[in-house]
Design a protein around this motif. Structure first.
Motif, PDB file in Angstrom:
ATOM      1  N   VAL A 146      90.981 -27.474   4.185  1.00 52.40           N
ATOM      2  CA  VAL A 146      90.413 -26.156   3.912  1.00 52.40           C
ATOM      3  C   VAL A 146      90.809 -25.706   2.507  1.00 52.40           C
ATOM      4  O   VAL A 146      91.984 -25.741   2.138  1.00 52.40           O
ATOM      5  CB  VAL A 146      90.898 -25.131   4.954  1.00 52.40           C
ATOM      6  N   SER A 150      87.877 -21.358   6.316  1.00 53.29           N
ATOM      7  CA  SER A 150      88.141 -21.830   7.674  1.00 53.29           C
ATOM      8  C   SER A 150      87.731 -23.270   7.920  1.00 53.29           C
ATOM      9  O   SER A 150      88.062 -23.830   8.967  1.00 53.29           O
ATOM     10  CB  SER A 150      87.409 -20.933   8.685  1.00 53.29           C
ATOM     11  N   ALA A 151      86.994 -23.891   6.982  1.00 55.80           N
ATOM     12  CA  ALA A 151      86.529 -25.259   7.196  1.00 55.80           C
ATOM     13  C   ALA A 151      86.516 -26.005   5.875  1.00 55.80           C
ATOM     14  O   ALA A 151      86.444 -25.402   4.791  1.00 55.80           O
ATOM     15  CB  ALA A 151      85.135 -25.270   7.833  1.00 55.80           C
ATOM     16  N   GLY A 152      86.573 -27.355   5.952  1.00 57.48           N
ATOM     17  CA  GLY A 152      86.571 -28.185   4.756  1.00 57.48           C
ATOM     18  C   GLY A 152      85.205 -28.782   4.482  1.00 57.48           C
ATOM     19  O   GLY A 152      84.330 -28.839   5.357  1.00 57.48           O
ATOM     20  N   SER A 171      85.213 -25.279  -3.023  1.00 62.26           N
ATOM     21  CA  SER A 171      85.120 -24.800  -1.642  1.00 62.26           C
ATOM     22  C   SER A 171      85.025 -23.279  -1.611  1.00 62.26           C
ATOM     23  O   SER A 171      85.759 -22.581  -2.313  1.00 62.26           O
ATOM     24  CB  SER A 171      86.331 -25.262  -0.833  1.00 62.26           C
ATOM     25  N   GLU A 194      78.449 -24.607   8.138  1.00 62.10           N
ATOM     26  CA  GLU A 194      77.998 -23.749   7.042  1.00 62.10           C
ATOM     27  C   GLU A 194      77.560 -24.600   5.846  1.00 62.10           C
ATOM     28  O   GLU A 194      78.064 -25.714   5.633  1.00 62.10           O
ATOM     29  CB  GLU A 194      79.116 -22.795   6.619  1.00 62.10           C
ATOM     30  N   THR A 203      82.403 -31.532   3.980  1.00 61.79           N
ATOM     31  CA  THR A 203      82.151 -32.825   4.620  1.00 61.79           C
ATOM     32  C   THR A 203      81.022 -33.610   3.969  1.00 61.79           C
ATOM     33  O   THR A 203      80.934 -34.825   4.148  1.00 61.79           O
ATOM     34  CB  THR A 203      81.784 -32.635   6.098  1.00 61.79           C
ATOM     35  N   GLU A 239      86.243 -34.763   6.826  1.00 67.30           N
ATOM     36  CA  GLU A 239      86.354 -33.376   6.360  1.00 67.30           C
ATOM     37  C   GLU A 239      87.593 -33.195   5.492  1.00 67.30           C
ATOM     38  O   GLU A 239      88.689 -33.643   5.838  1.00 67.30           O
ATOM     39  CB  GLU A 239      86.416 -32.438   7.559  1.00 67.30           C
ATOM     40  N   TYR A 274      79.925 -27.914   5.293  1.00 65.08           N
ATOM     41  CA  TYR A 274      81.300 -27.780   5.786  1.00 65.08           C
ATOM     42  C   TYR A 274      81.394 -28.272   7.229  1.00 65.08           C
ATOM     43  O   TYR A 274      80.373 -28.469   7.905  1.00 65.08           O
ATOM     44  CB  TYR A 274      81.751 -26.323   5.705  1.00 65.08           C
ATOM     45  N   GLY A 275      82.625 -28.449   7.684  1.00 60.10           N
ATOM     46  CA  GLY A 275      82.855 -28.936   9.026  1.00 60.10           C
ATOM     47  C   GLY A 275      82.372 -28.008  10.119  1.00 60.10           C
ATOM     48  O   GLY A 275      82.118 -28.446  11.244  1.00 60.10           O
ATOM     49  N   ASP A 276      82.229 -26.722   9.813  1.00 60.94           N
ATOM     50  CA  ASP A 276      81.773 -25.768  10.825  1.00 60.94           C
ATOM     51  C   ASP A 276      80.263 -25.558  10.792  1.00 60.94           C
ATOM     52  O   ASP A 276      79.740 -24.677  11.470  1.00 60.94           O
ATOM     53  CB  ASP A 276      82.486 -24.422  10.658  1.00 60.94           C
ATOM     54  N   SER A 318      84.832 -21.805   1.625  1.00 57.54           N
ATOM     55  CA  SER A 318      85.167 -21.466   3.006  1.00 57.54           C
ATOM     56  C   SER A 318      86.674 -21.336   3.180  1.00 57.54           C
ATOM     57  O   SER A 318      87.440 -22.125   2.641  1.00 57.54           O
ATOM     58  CB  SER A 318      84.631 -22.544   3.956  1.00 57.54           C
TER      59      SER A 318
END
Length: 252
Positions: A112, A66-68, A62, A143, A70, A109, A139-141, A64
């Motif tokens: 983080v 701020s997000a995990g 990972s 990205e 997915t 997800e 990622y969940g956001d 990120s």
């Protein structure tokens, strides 16, 4: 007579400057260490070209804060088809879906900072020195990390490249041969075992009209004596006796 000692000037803060520079360098190295070390990999210990039923372990770190993660989309190298892949295990709730050029593994997800890891089995590895699995990591956001570079070129100048997962293969074992592409057909779907023996189907088809004709003939043969008996009844006693004597003589 003593000469007066001239007053000393203020000392330069050399040690303070050196310490400040060291702290700054350390802070920069820590700030860039995380992204620089992130990577996506594929492993299969002792894998050789043309090996069958090989388990490949994929891992994607990972990036990120701020997000995990997915979803992981993989483009398969030449010589491996989506139908050659069997999903073995991965994060809870994640599933594999084949695609035109590869497959996607996705699910709920992850936390983080949690890396994604999963295992698939390949029906047979192609005859090659190495295999590249280009990967898109979502990622969940929204990205996306693109692990698609063929070489680790350093990317942003700080050693932060995005090389595609690469698996080095040993030479094929003596006598190893490629199998036909795609999964082996199941026994129940084998035309050689499900199809009737040669000629039987045509024989049954040809025999059906013959059976229908036999039923028609049988019906005709029964209709003749029945009709004759009715005629005898209609002609009455004398006529009937005459017809019966004639019938007997003819039969003799």
């Amino acid at each position: 007579m003593h000469r007066p000692i001239p007053p000393r000037g203020p000392r330069r803060p050399r040690r303070t400057g050196v310490l400040a520079a060291a702290v700054l360098a350390l802070a920069l190295s820590v700030a860039t260490a995380g992204p620089a070390s992130a990577h996506a990999e594929v492993e299969a210990k002792g894998a050789r070209a043309l090996d069958r039923n090989v388990e490949l372990t994929f891992s994607a770190e990972s990036e990120s804060g701020s997000a995990g993660i997915t979803r992981l989309e993989v483009v398969l190298p030449e010589g491996i088809l989506p139908g050659d892949i069997t999903y073995e295990e991965g994060p809870d709730g994640w599933k594999l879906v084949p695609a035109d050029q590869g497959y996607a593994v996705s699910g709920p997800e992850l936390a983080v900072g949690e890396d994604a890891e999963y295992v698939v089995t390949v029906r047979q590895l192609p005859d090659a020195e190495s295999l590249v699995f280009k990967t898109l990591q979502s990622y969940g956001d929204g990205e996306v990390d693109r692990w698609i570079e063929l070489e680790d070129t350093g990317g942003d100048g700080h050693g932060h490249g995005h090389p595609a997962p690469r698996l080095a293969l040993k030479p094929a074992a003596p006598g190893a041969k490629p199998v036909s592409p795609g999964p082996d057909p199941s026994p129940s779907a084998d035309p050689a075992t499900d199809a009737p023996p040669s000629g039987k189907q045509e024989t049954r088809a040809a025999a059906q009209p013959a059976a229908d004709g036999a039923e028609k003939d049988e019906g005709t043969s029964l209709a003749v004596p029945v009709g004759a008996a009715l005629a005898v009844l209609l002609l009455g006693g004398g006529g009937g006796a005459w017809w019966l004597r004639r019938r007997r003589n003819g039969s003799a």
